[in-house]
Design a protein around this motif. Structure first.
Motif, PDB file in Angstrom:
ATOM      1  N   VAL A 230      -9.661  12.982  22.955  1.00 15.68           N
ATOM      2  CA  VAL A 230     -10.642  12.020  22.404  1.00 15.68           C
ATOM      3  C   VAL A 230     -10.753  11.010  23.471  1.00 15.68           C
ATOM      4  N   ARG A 231     -12.238  10.752  24.014  1.00 15.61           N
ATOM      5  CA  ARG A 231     -12.472   9.653  24.872  1.00 15.61           C
ATOM      6  C   ARG A 231     -12.963   8.433  24.187  1.00 15.61           C
ATOM      7  N   ARG A 232     -12.768   7.139  24.832  1.00 17.23           N
ATOM      8  CA  ARG A 232     -13.372   6.109  24.293  1.00 17.23           C
ATOM      9  C   ARG A 232     -14.360   5.673  25.503  1.00 17.23           C
ATOM     10  N   LEU A 242      -9.175   7.576  28.263  1.00 21.68           N
ATOM     11  CA  LEU A 242      -8.536   8.754  27.402  1.00 21.68           C
ATOM     12  C   LEU A 242      -7.676   7.962  26.262  1.00 21.68           C
ATOM     13  N   TRP A 243      -8.383   8.414  25.148  1.00 20.06           N
ATOM     14  CA  TRP A 243      -7.940   7.500  23.973  1.00 20.06           C
ATOM     15  C   TRP A 243      -6.727   8.381  23.116  1.00 20.06           C
ATOM     16  N   ASN A 261      -8.601   0.367  14.172  1.00 16.15           N
ATOM     17  CA  ASN A 261      -8.065   1.904  14.587  1.00 16.15           C
ATOM     18  C   ASN A 261      -8.814   3.072  14.482  1.00 16.15           C
ATOM     19  N   LEU A 262      -8.724   3.882  15.454  1.00 15.66           N
ATOM     20  CA  LEU A 262      -9.703   5.357  15.171  1.00 15.66           C
ATOM     21  C   LEU A 262      -8.677   6.330  14.150  1.00 15.66           C
ATOM     22  N   LYS A 286      -1.901   3.794  18.845  1.00 10.67           N
ATOM     23  CA  LYS A 286      -2.017   3.322  20.157  1.00 10.67           C
ATOM     24  C   LYS A 286      -2.470   4.225  21.291  1.00 10.67           C
ATOM     25  N   THR A 287      -3.168   3.819  22.261  1.00 11.40           N
ATOM     26  CA  THR A 287      -3.952   4.487  23.244  1.00 11.40           C
ATOM     27  C   THR A 287      -2.872   5.727  23.907  1.00 11.40           C
TER      28      THR A 287
END
Lengths: 425, 203
Positions: A230-232, A242-243, A261-262, A286-287
């Protein structure tokens, strides 16, 4: 961390030389065991642009022969039949469901414009529809054409965003000129070009950033560079971070209004059996967290081929196992005022429904109650009856809140949008 | 001659099915009878849905959902084709349903005469097995649902379709899985698969 991320990684992978991967054998049939080990030459760009076709097929057992994706319904279900279909939908007491709009082709992700237009993506029709309302009458119009997989749509900062495989397009103030939107401006073009699992979803973050998943172009494989993540994305300058990594096919996500949060839904691999693996609801706290694909499925099953040498403890487990092959897609937190207070902060997830198992599963709206940190999660079926086990009446693809706090459901089988309201009766 | 009679009977049946839903359509073409629209189809696809023209596919016996999807894609400008995109522009939903039912009702073409190249057929059979064609196109390659019939299809049309998938020219259904399959076939493979499929009776 940067734009051009995928390009950098692909250089690194080409440098890695010939990869010799075990063929996608299945321990469950003699036929599969007899297959020789596959050999792939991964040194060419061509290999990465066109993954081998056995990354999709060849894993099926004799008992699974003939299982194919549910045939789509080309034409919209006529309005009168939709009403009949909805009579079969089961809801908790006090809720009712009605047709909100019919003839919305292949309805997928939905996004509200700031002037009351509902934008609706499609799948391989490659179009985006706009549903507008005037004098109590809703009109559906195809306003964007010529894309390939126009599944993900979002609206933020006066702008409509549509993601189509490798590009994000933007239309500023689209509601001022719906009749002539023009080709759109490309604001991001660094996704890999794969069509398989190349259809995407856009989750808008609290500062307007776009979270977009990138699926691997295979059922189960060592994912080519730049996929299974998943990208932000910052649409203003095209930068991407890069998430999350280790993500298979994700076509749904939502931001927790309590934390920012996603959360995202994820479709697990096929051909392991009717009852495994479970599809997932994940939380990125967290990322850069790794969700396990292709090594570990549903948080606790190692892949028979790629899992060798790994332990599921290396990866983030799902917060909720949603069930095998239910195909969770679009999701939202409930932030409205119409539903009873116990629904506040709950997650609604549209389950498209299974094809890779013998008995149908999914085809419903699931409700998840969970703490912001992922603890105390529980799930229950909120709306079901889109299949009777044989016939498919509808396939939910996305949910979105209407301004009055009711819940809209997109259905790409009947090409319709429904509304679930709480009346207390 | 007998084929023509059968197709007229089928047309009658399809028209009867479609008549009920006709009223809801208000498209420019809605007042033109389905029979006249089908006559336009038969100009290229043949009066019994069996084409005599290179590059124009047979439609007889095609799964109804397949025909419907393709017409929906042509009508919605997803699939761009010089002839078909304009032809489909004014079709109504019920026209498309009727056409799906009509072409399914026509007897599918069966290969006749001796096989001109049995070795090529054999090579095609091997490839079809290796590429798992039957998983979606069914064991007889008669197709199902939205998946097209390959059995008895015109050889050069299958070649064209695979080329279109290779080059990303074909939009709409099939463009998820077919490009990767087509990409890994070389010209000899494509000829063999096309020859094999065109020789299948489909039952």
């Amino acid at each position: 961390m940067v734009a051009k991320l995928s390009r950098m990684i692909s250089l690194a992978l080409v440098g890695a030389g010939v990869l010799s991967l075990a063929a996608l054998t299945s321990a469950t049939t003699v036929k599969a065991q007899d297959k020789p080990l596959g050999h792939y030459n991964a040194t060419t760009k061509d290999f990465w642009l066109h993954p081998p076709d056995d990354w999709w097929r060849g894993d099926e057992t004799e008992a699974q022969r003939g299982l194919v994706p549910v045939p789509g319904q080309p034409l919209p279900t006529p309005a009168a039949d939709l009403e009949k279909n909805l009579a079969a939908i089961k809801l908790p007491p006090g809720f009712k469901i009605s047709v909100w709009a019919s003839s919305v082709p292949q309805a997928r992700q939905m996004a509200w414009g700031e002037k009351g237009t509902l934008f609706v993506g499609t799948w391989d029709a490659g179009t985006v529809s706009a549903v507008t309302e005037q004098g109590g009458k809703r009109t559906v119009k195809s306003v964007i054409k010529g894309l390939r997989m126009a599944t993900g749509v979002a609206f933020t900062n006066h702008t409509l965003y549509v993601v189509d495989i490798d590009k994000v397009y933007a239309w500023e103030n689209p509601e001022d000129h719906l009749d002539n939107l023009g080709p759109g401006k490309v604001v991001y073009d660094d996704f890999p070009p794969y069509t398989p699992h190349g259809w995407k979803y856009i989750t808008v973050g609290q500062s307007g950033e776009l979270y977009i998943p990138v699926g691997p172009p295979c059922n189960e494989c060592l994912p080519p560079s730049g996929t299974a993540q998943v990208r932000r994305i910052n649409a203003e300058n095209g930068n991407a971070e890069l998430w999350a990594i280790g993500v298979r096919n994700s076509v749904g996500g939502a931001i927790d209004p309590r934390t920012g949060n996603l959360w995202f839904s994820e479709n697990a691999r096929d051909w392991l059996g009717d009852d495994i693996p479970s599809d997932k609801l994940n939380l990125v706290s967290k990322t850069g967290e790794d969700f396990g694909y292709p090594y570990c499925h549903q948080g606790d099953i190692l892949d028979p081929v790629y899992g060798k040498g790994h332990s599921c403890a290396e990866f983030n487990p799902p917060i909720v196992k949603l069930g095998p092959h239910v195909a969770p897609l679009g999701m939202k937190f409930y932030t409205g005022n119409q539903f009873p207070s116990e629904y506040s902060g709950n997650i609604f997830i549209a389950e498209h429904g299974s094809w890779n198992r013998h008995q149908k599963n999914g085809y419903r709206i699931e409700r998840v109650t969970v703490n912001p940190d992922g603890t105390n999660a529980s799930q229950e079926v909120f709306a079901s009856g889109f299949t009777d086990g044989t016939k498919v009446l509808g396939r939910p693809t996305d949910v979105i809140l209407a301004p009055d706090g009711s819940l809209l459901i997109a259905d790409d089988q009947a090409s319709a949008i429904y509304q679930i309201s709480y009346t207390g009766k | 001659m007998s084929r023509f009679v059968i197709s007229l009977c089928a047309l009658g049946a399809a028209l009867a099915v479609g008549a009920a839903s006709r009223a809801e359509d208000a498209k420019p073409g809605a007042d033109i009878a389905l029979k006249d629209k089908l006559e336009i189809c038969s100009g290229c696809h043949g009066p019994a849905g069996v084409s005599q023209i290179d590059g124009v596919p047979n439609l007889a016996g095609a799964p109804d959902l397949f025909t419907e999807w393709q017409l929906v894609y042509f009508r919605g400008e997803t699939r761009m084709n010089e002839q078909m995109t304009p032809q489909a522009k004014d079709l109504t939903d019920s026209d498309i349903r009727d056409m799906g039912a009509y072409f399914l009702s026509l007897p599918a073409p069966a290969p006749t005469g001796p096989d001109s190249d049995p070795a090529l057929t054999q090579a095609g059979a091997k490839l079809a097995n290796e590429r798992h064609c039957a998983q979606c196109h069914t064991e007889t390659f008669a197709g199902q649902g939205e998946v097209p019939r390959l059995a008895g299809q015109r050889e050069e049309f299958i070649v064209k379709a695979l080329h279109d998938y290779q080059h990303g020219a074909r939009r709409g259904r099939g463009n998820v899985i077919m490009p990767e399959i087509a990409y890994s076939l070389n010209e000899d493979d494509i000829k063999a698969v096309a020859h094999f499929m065109s020789r299948q009776p489909g039952k």
